[in-house]
Design an enzyme around this catalytic site. Structure first.
Site, PDB file in Angstrom:
ATOM      1  N   SER A   1     -12.525  -4.992  16.293  1.00  0.00           N
ATOM      2  CA  SER A   1     -12.836  -3.711  15.650  1.00  0.00           C
ATOM      3  C   SER A   1     -11.729  -2.753  16.053  1.00  0.00           C
ATOM      4  O   SER A   1     -11.028  -2.988  17.056  1.00  0.00           O
ATOM      5  CB  SER A   1     -14.176  -3.203  16.183  1.00  0.00           C
ATOM      6  OG  SER A   1     -14.327  -1.823  15.949  1.00  0.00           O
TER       7      SER A   1
ATOM      8  N   TYR B   1     -20.537  -1.387  22.809  1.00  0.00           N
ATOM      9  CA  TYR B   1     -19.745  -1.930  21.689  1.00  0.00           C
ATOM     10  C   TYR B   1     -18.248  -1.862  22.019  1.00  0.00           C
ATOM     11  O   TYR B   1     -17.524  -2.851  21.827  1.00  0.00           O
ATOM     12  CB  TYR B   1     -20.061  -1.121  20.415  1.00  0.00           C
ATOM     13  CG  TYR B   1     -19.495  -1.691  19.135  1.00  0.00           C
ATOM     14  CD1 TYR B   1     -20.191  -2.667  18.417  1.00  0.00           C
ATOM     15  CD2 TYR B   1     -18.279  -1.256  18.622  1.00  0.00           C
ATOM     16  CE1 TYR B   1     -19.691  -3.186  17.228  1.00  0.00           C
ATOM     17  CE2 TYR B   1     -17.770  -1.768  17.433  1.00  0.00           C
ATOM     18  CZ  TYR B   1     -18.481  -2.735  16.738  1.00  0.00           C
ATOM     19  OH  TYR B   1     -17.979  -3.243  15.560  1.00  0.00           O
TER      20      TYR B   1
END
Ligand code: NAD
Length: 261
Positions: A143, A156
């Protein structure tokens, strides 16, 4: 059909980016094992569609990426029923948003297990057969959060930074064996996950759909455009080509310029 005769495991491929990876590989003749949660009929439809697209086998495995024994069993099943896993795409992921001092420890554990540790367990199980064949492609969906942070996403961001480091390490360990290991790091991608957040955010903040998209979701993305799952899948497909044999240990941002800022 340059992937005829090859097989792939793609985790988290019952929707979004993972499903786009599966379709891109199947369109090149690859046998695929899809994985993830969802409605059984919808999954069966996708599986059958992939088989029609590839002319090769398509299997579904319900392994939970937070369970190492289920991960090992899924890789073993790919080896016995698909003849291996020449391509491994570790993609399953979840999110939880909260300040660190309010972050539920069980959410931390789940995100680290699914978004990070599953990739270790997958690699560990799949690499011996790749070494034996002297060919393998491992792709991790990281990401933009493997490169930069945002507030309220402690687990995350930690997991995605971890994925970037794990990818580089395993790239070095396997380079001599004809195996490449790379990350793709998307910004905001137009998936059901993102689309479904829009009505709630409109309500919570009193904004229009357009304001939520431009001022909230795409605030950090200079192109003001969502990345599309098919664009992510096209890069993964390129990484599977023989022309990409010297690309290993790389982390490809596909974020509309987000991490250039
Ligand atoms: P999605 O919710 O559409 O897909 C997630 C997939 O993971 C689904 O198939 C789901 O069933 C599966 N999954 C969830 N928990 C699982 C578990 N315990 N075991 C097995 N499968 C499980 O989301 P997406 O947007 O397609 O995300 C895919 C990946 O891309 C994730 O790793 C995510 O972090 C990453 N990513 C997404 C975006 C984005 O904007 N959508 C941006 C950057 C990175």
């Amino acid at each position: 059909m340059f992937l005829k005769g090859k097989s792939a495991i793609i985790t988290g491929s019952t929707s979004g980016i993972g499903l786009a990876y599966a379709k891109a590989l199947a369109a090149e003749g690859c046998a695929v094992m899809i994985n993830g949660f969802g409605d059984a009929n919808a999954i069966e439809q996708e599986r059958a569609g992939l088989e029609a697209l590839s002319g090769a086998k398509a299997l579904y495995d319900a392994a939970d990426m937070s369970k190492p024994d289920q991960i090992a069993a899924m890789v073993a099943r790919a080896q016995s029923e698909l003849g291996g896993a020449d391509i491994l795409i570790s993609n399953a992921g979840i999110q939880h948003v909260a300040p660190v001092d309010e972050f539920p420890p069980e959410k931390w554990d789940a995100i680290i297990a699914i978004n990070l540790s599953s990739t270790f367990h997958l690699m560990r199980a799949a690499i011996p057969a790749m070494k034996a064949k002297k060919w393998g492609r491992i792709i991790t969906t990281a990401s933009a959060h493997s490169l930069v942070a945002s507030p309220n996403k402690a687990a995350y961001v930690a997991a995605k930074h971890g994925i970037a480091g794990l990818t580089k390490t395993v790239a070095l360990e396997t380079a001599i064996h004809g195996i490449t290991v790379n990350c793709i790091s998307p910004g905001y991608v137009w998936t059901p996950l993102v689309e479904n957040q829009i009505p709630d955010t409109m309500k919570a903040r009193g904004l229009t759909r357009e304001q939520v998209m431009n001022d909230v979701l795409l605030a950090a993305q200079p192109t003001k455009q969502f990345v599309h799952p098919e664009q992510v899948a096209a890069l993964a497909l390129f990484l599977c080509r023989d022309e990409a044999a010297s690309i290993t240990g790389a982390n490809y941002a596909m974020d509309g310029g987000w991490t250039a800022a």
